[in-house]
Write a protein that holds these residues in place. Sequence first.
Motif, PDB file in Angstrom:
ATOM      1  N   ALA A   1       2.102   4.081  -2.575  1.00  0.00           N
ATOM      2  CA  ALA A   1       2.021   5.514  -2.285  1.00  0.00           C
ATOM      3  C   ALA A   1       3.132   6.287  -2.998  1.00  0.00           C
ATOM      4  O   ALA A   1       2.877   7.332  -3.614  1.00  0.00           O
ATOM      5  CB  ALA A   1       2.094   5.746  -0.776  1.00  0.00           C
TER       6      ALA A   1
ATOM      7  N   THR B   1      -7.497  11.360  -2.592  1.00  0.00           N
ATOM      8  CA  THR B   1      -6.186  11.107  -3.185  1.00  0.00           C
ATOM      9  C   THR B   1      -5.953  12.006  -4.393  1.00  0.00           C
ATOM     10  O   THR B   1      -4.889  12.622  -4.540  1.00  0.00           O
ATOM     11  CB  THR B   1      -6.066   9.627  -3.601  1.00  0.00           C
ATOM     12  OG1 THR B   1      -6.377   8.796  -2.473  1.00  0.00           O
ATOM     13  CG2 THR B   1      -4.665   9.304  -4.088  1.00  0.00           C
TER      14      THR B   1
ATOM     15  N   MET C   1     -11.352   7.513  -3.856  1.00  0.00           N
ATOM     16  CA  MET C   1     -10.095   8.093  -4.294  1.00  0.00           C
ATOM     17  C   MET C   1     -10.167   9.612  -4.497  1.00  0.00           C
ATOM     18  O   MET C   1      -9.199  10.220  -4.948  1.00  0.00           O
ATOM     19  CB  MET C   1      -9.669   7.433  -5.614  1.00  0.00           C
ATOM     20  CG  MET C   1      -9.402   5.940  -5.500  1.00  0.00           C
ATOM     21  SD  MET C   1      -8.013   5.558  -4.390  1.00  0.00           S
ATOM     22  CE  MET C   1      -6.629   6.095  -5.392  1.00  0.00           C
TER      23      MET C   1
ATOM     24  N   PRO D   1      -1.871   7.736   4.068  1.00  0.00           N
ATOM     25  CA  PRO D   1      -2.717   6.663   3.536  1.00  0.00           C
ATOM     26  C   PRO D   1      -3.329   5.875   4.695  1.00  0.00           C
ATOM     27  O   PRO D   1      -2.617   5.409   5.587  1.00  0.00           O
ATOM     28  CB  PRO D   1      -1.736   5.786   2.742  1.00  0.00           C
ATOM     29  CG  PRO D   1      -0.574   6.687   2.441  1.00  0.00           C
ATOM     30  CD  PRO D   1      -0.473   7.581   3.639  1.00  0.00           C
TER      31      PRO D   1
ATOM     32  N   VAL E   1      -5.505  10.012   2.780  1.00  0.00           N
ATOM     33  CA  VAL E   1      -5.773   9.589   1.406  1.00  0.00           C
ATOM     34  C   VAL E   1      -6.008   8.081   1.361  1.00  0.00           C
ATOM     35  O   VAL E   1      -5.719   7.359   2.319  1.00  0.00           O
ATOM     36  CB  VAL E   1      -4.608   9.955   0.454  1.00  0.00           C
ATOM     37  CG1 VAL E   1      -4.422  11.459   0.377  1.00  0.00           C
ATOM     38  CG2 VAL E   1      -3.311   9.271   0.886  1.00  0.00           C
TER      39      VAL E   1
END
Length: 248
Positions: A234, A179, A176, A169, A218
């Motif tokens: 996370a 992610t 996103m 992260p 991410v």
Amino acid sequence: MFNFFVEDNSRTGNSYYIEGADFNHIKNVVRMHVGDTILVSENGMSHLCEIRSLEGETCVAEIIEENFQNTDLSVEIHLFQALPKGDKMEFIIQKTVELGVDKIHPVEMKRCVVKLDDKKKKSKVQRWQSISESAAKQSKRCKIPEIGDVLSFKLAMEKAKEMDLFLVPYESERGMVSTKEALAEIKSGMKIGIIIGPEGGFEDSEVETAIEIGGKVVSLGSRILRTETAAMTAVGMCMLHVEMNVEE
């Protein structure tokens, strides 16, 4: 229902023999009685037990349902957490254990304010392990997540190579999409690593190294999070994805 962790040699036949601090907690702190039920966790499994005896210094608890519940995730989450200031590490451990993390690796990074000598490292890890155990009991985990030794960033990256998926992260990652793509790769049985930077953030060179060993950068959203919030977010993202989308 109260949960107690025991060693292999605590079981004889269909009963557990609980002594020491846990016996004192059962009898004198929560004042349980013969006939009350408890969870007894051993080797990653939790069994429903009924207290049969509280004599002397031993609680005898008979198993009435094997493998009563499994609260652990179908993946193994390793949190590589940069050493934070104050007692933030205790908070991070407590909350991420509740969320399902399996092992926490404290990591020394370039922008860490905290510097620990070898003696302090040992005492801190012991303290952090007790926090993990308390959180595991409270959240009805089937096992106590391990707090590893404090690692240099270099050693942390060596351990990160063992992960099937390594998430990084990073505040410079926008949107996103990355992610979603990373979470979509998660499958049952995977080892998932997550590295969280210190209060001052990652050095660019640390992010570059993480990417070189296969780390996937991410985003945790459009806001800048404190290190303790980032750790919970996370791990929480992974937990939620696994619970909703990954089959056992």
